[in-house]
Design a protein around this motif. Structure first.
Motif, PDB file in Angstrom:
ATOM      1  N   SER A   1      -0.718 -13.172   8.315  1.00 25.21           N
ATOM      2  CA  SER A   1       0.581 -12.618   7.920  1.00 25.21           C
ATOM      3  C   SER A   1       1.670 -13.679   7.895  1.00 25.21           C
ATOM      4  O   SER A   1       2.848 -13.362   7.680  1.00 25.21           O
ATOM      5  CB  SER A   1       0.978 -11.486   8.884  1.00 25.21           C
ATOM      6  OG  SER A   1       0.013 -10.450   8.863  1.00 25.21           O
TER       7      SER A   1
ATOM      8  N   LEU B   1      -4.776  -7.421   3.297  1.00 22.59           N
ATOM      9  CA  LEU B   1      -3.640  -6.753   3.926  1.00 22.59           C
ATOM     10  C   LEU B   1      -2.861  -5.943   2.905  1.00 22.59           C
ATOM     11  O   LEU B   1      -2.823  -6.268   1.713  1.00 22.59           O
ATOM     12  CB  LEU B   1      -2.723  -7.800   4.565  1.00 22.59           C
ATOM     13  CG  LEU B   1      -3.349  -8.679   5.658  1.00 22.59           C
ATOM     14  CD1 LEU B   1      -2.338  -9.694   6.151  1.00 22.59           C
ATOM     15  CD2 LEU B   1      -3.862  -7.836   6.819  1.00 22.59           C
TER      16      LEU B   1
ATOM     17  N   PRO C   1       0.696  -5.303   2.978  1.00 17.37           N
ATOM     18  CA  PRO C   1       1.988  -5.501   3.644  1.00 17.37           C
ATOM     19  C   PRO C   1       3.085  -4.621   3.073  1.00 17.37           C
ATOM     20  O   PRO C   1       3.108  -4.322   1.864  1.00 17.37           O
ATOM     21  CB  PRO C   1       2.273  -6.985   3.398  1.00 17.37           C
ATOM     22  CG  PRO C   1       1.541  -7.317   2.160  1.00 17.37           C
ATOM     23  CD  PRO C   1       0.302  -6.461   2.150  1.00 17.37           C
ATOM     24  N   GLU C   2       3.972  -4.191   3.953  1.00 15.51           N
ATOM     25  CA  GLU C   2       5.143  -3.413   3.583  1.00 15.51           C
ATOM     26  C   GLU C   2       6.347  -3.971   4.345  1.00 15.51           C
ATOM     27  O   GLU C   2       6.200  -4.641   5.360  1.00 15.51           O
ATOM     28  CB  GLU C   2       4.946  -1.937   3.942  1.00 15.51           C
ATOM     29  CG  GLU C   2       3.787  -1.262   3.252  1.00 15.51           C
ATOM     30  CD  GLU C   2       3.623   0.173   3.728  1.00 15.51           C
ATOM     31  OE1 GLU C   2       4.506   0.644   4.482  1.00 15.51           O
ATOM     32  OE2 GLU C   2       2.622   0.808   3.364  1.00 15.51           O
TER      33      GLU C   2
ATOM     34  N   LEU D   1       6.623 -12.643  13.617  1.00 22.95           N
ATOM     35  CA  LEU D   1       6.390 -12.262  12.223  1.00 22.95           C
ATOM     36  C   LEU D   1       7.578 -12.721  11.389  1.00 22.95           C
ATOM     37  O   LEU D   1       8.743 -12.512  11.779  1.00 22.95           O
ATOM     38  CB  LEU D   1       6.223 -10.747  12.108  1.00 22.95           C
ATOM     39  CG  LEU D   1       5.018 -10.167  12.878  1.00 22.95           C
ATOM     40  CD1 LEU D   1       5.060  -8.647  12.851  1.00 22.95           C
ATOM     41  CD2 LEU D   1       3.712 -10.679  12.310  1.00 22.95           C
TER      42      LEU D   1
ATOM     43  N   ARG E   1      -2.944 -11.084   0.793  1.00 22.73           N
ATOM     44  CA  ARG E   1      -2.158 -10.054   0.107  1.00 22.73           C
ATOM     45  C   ARG E   1      -2.774  -9.797  -1.258  1.00 22.73           C
ATOM     46  O   ARG E   1      -2.987 -10.716  -2.044  1.00 22.73           O
ATOM     47  CB  ARG E   1      -0.703 -10.487  -0.048  1.00 22.73           C
ATOM     48  CG  ARG E   1      -0.047 -10.750   1.304  1.00 22.73           C
ATOM     49  CD  ARG E   1       1.355 -11.248   1.159  1.00 22.73           C
ATOM     50  NE  ARG E   1       1.939 -11.493   2.483  1.00 22.73           N
ATOM     51  CZ  ARG E   1       3.144 -11.099   2.843  1.00 22.73           C
ATOM     52  NH1 ARG E   1       3.916 -10.452   1.993  1.00 22.73           N
ATOM     53  NH2 ARG E   1       3.607 -11.355   4.055  1.00 22.73           N
TER      54      ARG E   1
ATOM     55  N   CYS F   1      10.749  -7.109   8.677  1.00 19.83           N
ATOM     56  CA  CYS F   1       9.664  -8.055   8.441  1.00 19.83           C
ATOM     57  C   CYS F   1       8.662  -7.418   7.483  1.00 19.83           C
ATOM     58  O   CYS F   1       8.599  -6.194   7.355  1.00 19.83           O
ATOM     59  CB  CYS F   1       8.979  -8.461   9.746  1.00 19.83           C
ATOM     60  SG  CYS F   1       8.270  -7.099  10.689  1.00 19.83           S
ATOM     61  N   GLU F   2       7.900  -8.239   6.815  1.00 21.48           N
ATOM     62  CA  GLU F   2       6.900  -7.770   5.857  1.00 21.48           C
ATOM     63  C   GLU F   2       5.524  -7.952   6.466  1.00 21.48           C
ATOM     64  O   GLU F   2       5.079  -9.067   6.698  1.00 21.48           O
ATOM     65  CB  GLU F   2       7.007  -8.535   4.537  1.00 21.48           C
ATOM     66  CG  GLU F   2       6.101  -7.973   3.453  1.00 21.48           C
ATOM     67  CD  GLU F   2       6.300  -8.653   2.103  1.00 21.48           C
ATOM     68  OE1 GLU F   2       5.724  -8.187   1.111  1.00 21.48           O
ATOM     69  OE2 GLU F   2       7.021  -9.655   2.067  1.00 21.48           O
ATOM     70  N   VAL F   3       4.840  -6.818   6.726  1.00 22.55           N
ATOM     71  CA  VAL F   3       3.562  -6.874   7.414  1.00 22.55           C
ATOM     72  C   VAL F   3       2.795  -5.599   7.110  1.00 22.55           C
ATOM     73  O   VAL F   3       3.374  -4.576   6.710  1.00 22.55           O
ATOM     74  CB  VAL F   3       3.801  -7.043   8.942  1.00 22.55           C
ATOM     75  CG1 VAL F   3       4.426  -5.806   9.536  1.00 22.55           C
ATOM     76  CG2 VAL F   3       2.527  -7.414   9.662  1.00 22.55           C
ATOM     77  N   ASP F   4       1.480  -5.659   7.294  1.00 16.31           N
ATOM     78  CA  ASP F   4       0.650  -4.464   7.144  1.00 16.31           C
ATOM     79  C   ASP F   4       0.862  -3.602   8.383  1.00 16.31           C
ATOM     80  O   ASP F   4       0.443  -3.960   9.477  1.00 16.31           O
ATOM     81  CB  ASP F   4      -0.816  -4.875   7.011  1.00 16.31           C
ATOM     82  CG  ASP F   4      -1.717  -3.699   6.670  1.00 16.31           C
ATOM     83  OD1 ASP F   4      -1.415  -2.581   7.123  1.00 16.31           O
ATOM     84  OD2 ASP F   4      -2.724  -3.906   5.965  1.00 16.31           O
TER      85      ASP F   4
END
Length: 868
Positions: free
Chosen positions: A702, A562, A564-565, A722, A838, A601-604
Motif C-alpha cells: 500500500s 488490492l 483501495p478506497e 499509510l 492496484r 488515506c487511500e487503502v483497501d
C-alpha cells in the motif's frame, strides 16, 4: 751622585752607547718577560675559557636527548632527573628546563661560593656564565623548549688564579736573571754587529748584502731573514689585496643575504641578494635601520637579542624573524648575527647572514593545515614509522582509543597498542584466542593485504585500511562503518523478504488453481448429493481456510490485488474496536484513540481491517492474564533523516495507526524475525506464522511503512504508516448478494491453461446457461475465435503460456470484436492488469479460488456493465 768622586771608567761606560743599549735591553728584557708571563697567563685564560665552555657544553649535550624527551612529552619527573644530573657538577649553581610555551618544567639552584679572590674572578670571568641549548628536532627544527645552566666562575677560576700568580712571580725572576746576562753579553756579542748591520740596512733599503765575515753566523741569517721577510711582506701585501678582492666578490655574489649593521641598527653594507630579498635598491636600504623593516611580531625579540650581544652575553645568535619588504609583504628569514668588536673589545658592528625561508615556512604552514584537516576527519588516522613506532595519530583515533592511553604517546609500538586492547578485553573476536589473534593481526599489519572489518567491544564496526609507504612506514585509516552495517543488514533483510515473497507468490498461484478445482467440483457435487452433505461442507470449510492462507501468502509477497478506497481511518478503528469487544476476552480493556483532524488515506479497507484484527489477536495471545489494548490514529511526518535510515521508506505525510498492548513483549532475537512468513513462537497447530507477515506485505504494497517496538515485560507497539491522500472519501457500496444469476443467452470464451480449472469454469457457466467456447492459450483462443463476432464475454486467466498473457489477448480480441466485455481470473496477477497491487481502472478481476456464486455474479456484473 752628589759628593761622590768622579770615576772615569764608570762615567765612560755610563755615557757609552753600549751601556745605554744594555740598560734599554735590561729594561726591555724585564718588560718582555713580564709581557711573556702576561701573554702566557692570557693564553692560559683563553684555553681555560675554552675548556670551561667545552666542558659545560658537553655536559649539556650529554643531557640534551633526555631533556628533549622530557620537554616533548611534558614529563616533569624526567626533567627533574636531568636537572639533578647536571647539578652533580659543583660549579653549576643553577639549572632549569623550560618547555616551548616558556613554562619552567624543572629547576635547581644553590648559593655561589664566596672568597677573597672572588672580585678578581668576577672581573676576569664574570660573576657567572650561562649555557643553554635549544631542545628541538634537528631535521625539522621543531622547538620544544631549552635547557639552561649557570656556572659559578669563582669555583672554576680559583685554581687558575693561583696558577697565574705563580707564573707571574717566577716569570719576573726568570726574566730579571736573563736580562742581567743579556746586558753583560750585549755589548760584546750583539750591540756592535747590530750597529754595523743597522747602518748597512739604513743605506740599503729592501735587499741587504750580508756583511763580510758573517756569511755563516746568526748575523748572516738575520740579514737573509730580513731579505726573506721583505719579500714575504711584498707577497703578503699582494695576497691581502687579492683576498680583499675575493671577499668583495663573495659578499656581493653570495646566495644568501649578507649585511654589516651598526650597533644602532643602521645598515652599513648590504649585498645584492639581500636587496633582492627585501625589494629595495642598495641606497634605499642603507638609508634605513633594521628596526624599520622588521615585523612587529618579531621586533621585540630581535632587539632584545642584539642588546644581549652588546652586553657580552654570547657572541652570536640565530633566530627566525620576518622582514617587511618594500611592497609591504612579509618575508620570513633565518637570521644569524655575530658581533664584531674592535681592538679595545668595544662593539664595532654586526655581521648578519640572512637566509630566505619563505618556502619552508609555507611548507610548515601546509603541514599544520594538513594535520588540522586530518584531526578534523571522522576516520581514525595513524602513522607508524619503519620501526613500527607511532609517529602521529589524529584526534579521532585518540578518542576511539582513550581506553588505552599508554599507547597514544609517540614512540609506542603497534604491538603495544594491540596488547593494550587485548588486556582490556576490547577485541570480541579475540576472546579465548588472544595469542593467535595477536599473531594474525601483527602479520596483517606488517604485510597489508587490503581493507578488512574489525568489531570493537562497544559494538562499533571499523573498516581498517593499512598501506605501507615506500620508506617503510605504515599509514592506517580506520572508518566507523556501524551505520553502513545496519543498512547492509536492512538490505539483506529486505532481499530475504523479497526472495521469500517471490517464492510464496509462485506457490500461491498453483495452490489457487488447485483450490479452485476442489471448490468448484465440490459445488457441482452438491447438485448431486445435496447441500446438506457433511463431507462436502467439510471440503468447503477446508478450501476456504486454504484460500485464506493463500491470501495471506499473497499479502506478504505483495502480489495480492488490492481494492483501495479513500477512507477515514477513525471510522474504521471504531468499527474494528466494536468487533473486537465481542471477539476478545472480557479481561482485555480495548480503547480507541482517534486523532482530531486526521487526514484521509487511500487503502483497501477490508485488508486494513483484516490487518488490525490480526494485530489484535496477536496482542490477545501476548496478554494471557488480560491487559490493555489501544488502537490509536495520528497524523505523522517522516523526514529525510528517518527515511534515509530505513530501507524502502519515502519521506512525506502519513496517517499512523498504532496498536499497543501491555503484554509480555518480545526479546530482540524474536523481534528481528516477526515479519518473516511462518515464523511463530506459538505451539505447533496454534498459528500459521503468517499474521504479521501478511500485515507487513499489505502495508508495504500500500506504499506504507510498519515498525515494531517491544521489550520483554514492557508490551508491544506496532505502528502502521499509510500515505496521506488529499482526495475525498469514497462512496459506500452495497454489499454483494449470494445469488447466482443465470445467463441470458450470452456466449463466453473461456481461456485457461490449467485443464482442470478450465473444465470447472466451463461446467459452472454451462450450468448457468451460457454458451461456451474454450482454449488453453492466447494463440489457441484466437484460432478458436476465427471470424466469429458473436462472443459477448472473454473470461481469461491473467497468466498464460505461449508468449501472450491475458491482457495482451484481451487487447487483440477487443480489436477484432469491438465492445466485447472482458473478465480476468487469477490468484496471482503479476503486473499484467495490476500495478503496485492496484487493479487497472479498466480491468475486472475474479480472484481464484472462486465459488459458483462468485463466478455467476462476476460474469453477470461485467455483462450488465455499460460499454466504454
Amino acid at each position: 751622585m752628589a759628593g761622590r768622586p768622579d770615576i772615569p771608567w764608570i762615567s765612560q761606560v755610563s755615557r757609552s752607547l753600549s751601556f745605554k743599549q744594555a740598560r734599554v735591553a735590561v729594561i726591555i728584557a724585564l718588560i718582555l718577560g713580564m709581557g711573556f708571563s702576561i701573554f702566557q697567563i692570557a693564553a692560559d685564560l683563553r684555553n681555560e675559557r675554552q675548556r670551561i665552555d667545552i666542558t659545560f657544553e658537553q655536559s649539556l649535550k650529554a643531557f640534551e636527548e633526555s631533556a628533549f624527551r622530557a620537554a616533548y612529552g611534558l614529563d616533569e619527573d624526567l626533567a627533574q632527573t636531568v636537572v639533578r644530573g647536571l647539578f652533580q657538577q659543583t660549579a653549576i649553581f643553577e639549572a632549569e628546563i623550560v618547555d616551548n610555551f616558556g613554562d619552567r618544567m624543572a629547576m635547581e639552584n644553590r648559593p655561589q661560593r664566596q672568597g677573597a679572590l672572588k672580585w678578581l674572578a668576577d672581573e676576569i670571568f664574570g660573576e657567572a656564565k650561562t649555557y643553554a641549548i635549544p631542545l628541538q628536532v634537528k631535521e625539522t627544527k621543531l622547538h620544544m623548549g631549552s635547557l639552561r645552566i649557570r656556572v659559578d666562575t669563582y669555583i672554576i677560576a680559583e685554581t687558575y688564579l693561583q696558577r697565574s700568580g705563580l707564573i707571574l712571580i717566577f716569570g719576573i725572576l726568570r726574566n730579571l736573571f736573563l736580562a742581567i746576562i743579556l746586558a753583560a753579553l750585549f755589548h760584546s756579542m750583539l750591540t756592535r754587529p747590530l750597529r754595523k748591520l743597522s747602518e748597512l740596512i739604513k743605506t740599503n733599503r729592501g735587499v741587504v748584502q750580508v756583511p763580510p765575515g758573517h756569511e755563516d753566523d746568526e748575523l748572516g741569517d738575520l740579514v737573509r731573514t730580513h731579505n726573506d721577510l721583505s719579500l714575504q711582506r711584498s707577497e703578503a701585501e699582494e695576497a691581502l689585496r687579492a683576498s680583499e678582492k675575493r671577499f668583495r666578490a663573495t659578499f656581493e655574489q653570495a646566495a644568501v643575504g649578507i649585511a654589516h649593521v651598526a650597533v644602532d641598527g643602521a645598515w652599513l653594507r648590504v649585498n645584492q641578494r639581500l636587496c633582492e630579498m627585501l625589494g629595495y635598491a642598495e641606497e634605499e636600504l642603507l638609508a634605513l635601520r633594521f628596526q624599520d623593516i622588521t615585523g612587529q611580531e618579531t621586533l621585540a625579540a630581535d632587539v632584545d637579542r642584539t642588546k644581549r650581544l652588546l652586553r657580552g652575553e654570547g657572541k652570536t645568535y640565530s633566530a627566525e624573524k620576518c622582514y617587511i619588504r618594500k611592497d609591504g609583504s612579509l618575508i620570513w628569514v633565518n637570521l644569524t648575527t655575530a658581533l664584531i668588536r674592535d681592538s679595545d673589545d668595544k662593539p664595532s658592528y654586526f655581521v648578519s647572514v640572512i637566509e630566505d625561508i619563505m618556502e619552508r615556512k609555507q611548507a610548515e604552514e601546509n603541514s599544520r593545515n594538513l594535520i588540522t584537516a586530518i584531526d578534523a576527519m571522522n576516520e581514525c588516522v595513524t602513522y607508524y614509522d619503519a620501526d613500527d613506532k607511532l609517529i602521529f595519530s589524529n584526534k579521532r583515533h585518540q578518542v576511539f582509543n582513550s581506553a588505552v592511553p599508554e599507547t597514544l604517546a609517540p614512540g609506542s609500538t603497534f604491538e603495544v597498542h594491540m596488547k593494550g586492547l587485548l588486556a582490556r578485553g576490547l577485541v570480541p573476536n579475540a576472546h579465548g584466542r588472544e595469542d593467535e589473534w595477536l599473531r594474525e593481526r601483527l602479520d596483517r599489519h606488517r604485510n597489508p593485504e587490503g581493507p578488512f572489518e574489525l568489531l570493537r567491544q562497544d559494538g562499533i564496526w571499523m573498516l581498517v585500511n593499512e598501506q605501507r609507504l615506500p620508506e617503510g612506514g605504515i599509514i592506517t585509516l580506520a572508518t566507523d562503518i556501524s551505520e553502513r552495517k545496519v543498512v547492509e543488514g536492512q538490505l539483506r533483510q529486505a532481499q530475504k523478504m523479497e526472495a521469500v515473497g517471490q517464492l510464496t507468490a509462485g506457490v500461491a498461484h498453483d495452490f489457487n488453481n488447485m483450490l479452485a478445482v476442489i471448490s468448484g467440483n465440490a459445488e457441482l457435487l452438491e447438485d448431486e448429493l445435496g447441500k446438506d452433505n457433511l463431507r462436502l461442507a467439510t471440503v468447503h470449510r477446508a478450501t476456504e481456510r486454504a484460500a485464506e492462507l493463500i491470501q495471506r501468502l499473497l499479502a506478504f509477497s505483495r502480489r495480492q490485488v488490492l481494492m483501495p478506497e479513500i477512507i477515514h481511518a477513525n471510522r474504521l478503528i471504531v468499527e474494528v474496536t466494536g468487533l473486537l469487544r465481542h471477539t476478545l476476552e472480557e479481561d482485555i480493556d480495548i480503547q480507541a484513540v482517534a486523532a482530531v483532524g486526521l487526514w484521509n488515506c487511500e487503502v483497501d479497507p477490508a485488508q486494513l481491517e483484516n490487518a488490525l484484527v490480526n494485530l489484535a489477536l496477536n496482542a490477545r495471545d501476548a496478554m494471557p492474564d488480560g491487559g490493555k489494548l489501544t488502537i490509536e490514529t495520528v497524523n505523522a511526518r517522516l523526514d529525510d533523516d528517518y527515511a534515509a535510515a530505513q530501507a524502502d521508506v519515502n519521506r512525506g505525510q502519513y496517517v499512523m495507526l498504532t496498536v499497543t498492548d501491555t503484554g509480555i513483549g518480545m526479546p530482540p532475537e524474536v523481534r528481528e524475525h516477526v515479519f518473516e512468513p511462518f515464523f511463530t513462537t506459538k505451539a505447533v497447530g496454534d498459528g500459521s506464522g503468517l499474521g504479521l507477515s501478511m500485515v507487513y506485505g499489505f502495508v508495504k504494497q500500500s506504499g506504507g511503512h510498519v515498525t515494531i517496538y517491544s521489550e520483554q515485560g514492557e508490551g508491544t507497539t506496532i505502528k502502521i504508516y499509510l500515505p496521506r491522500s488529499d482526495r475525498k472519501l469514497a462512496a459506500e457500496q452495497k454489499p454483494a448478494t449470494a445469488e447466482a444469476p443465470a445467463a441470458r443467452g450470452e456466449t463466453v470464451l473461456v481461456v485457461e491453461d490449467d485443464p482442470e480449472v478450465r473444465t470447472l469454469a466451463v461446467a459452472l457457466l454451462s450450468n448457468l446457461g451460457y454458451q461456451i467456447m474454450e482454449a488453453a492459450t492466447g494463440a489457441a483462443a484466437l484460432e478458436v475465435l476465427g471470424t466469429t463476432t458473436g462472443v459477448n464475454l472473454l473470461l481469461t486467466d491473467v497468466v498464460l503460456p505461449g508468449g501472450m498473457n491475458g491482457r495482451e489477448l484481451a487487447t487483440e480480441i477487443e480489436r477484432r470484436i469491438p465492445g466485447i466485455k472482458v473478465l480476468y481470473m487469477s490468484g496471482y496477477t503479476e503486473n499484467a492488469i495490476a500495478h503496485h497491487g492496484r487493479l487497472d481502472a479498466d480491468a475486472k478481476l475474479l480472484q481464484k479460488p472462486f465459488r459458483r456464486a462468485d463466478l455467476a455474479q462476476a460474469v453477470r456484473r461485467v455483462l450488465d456493465s455499460p460499454s466504454a
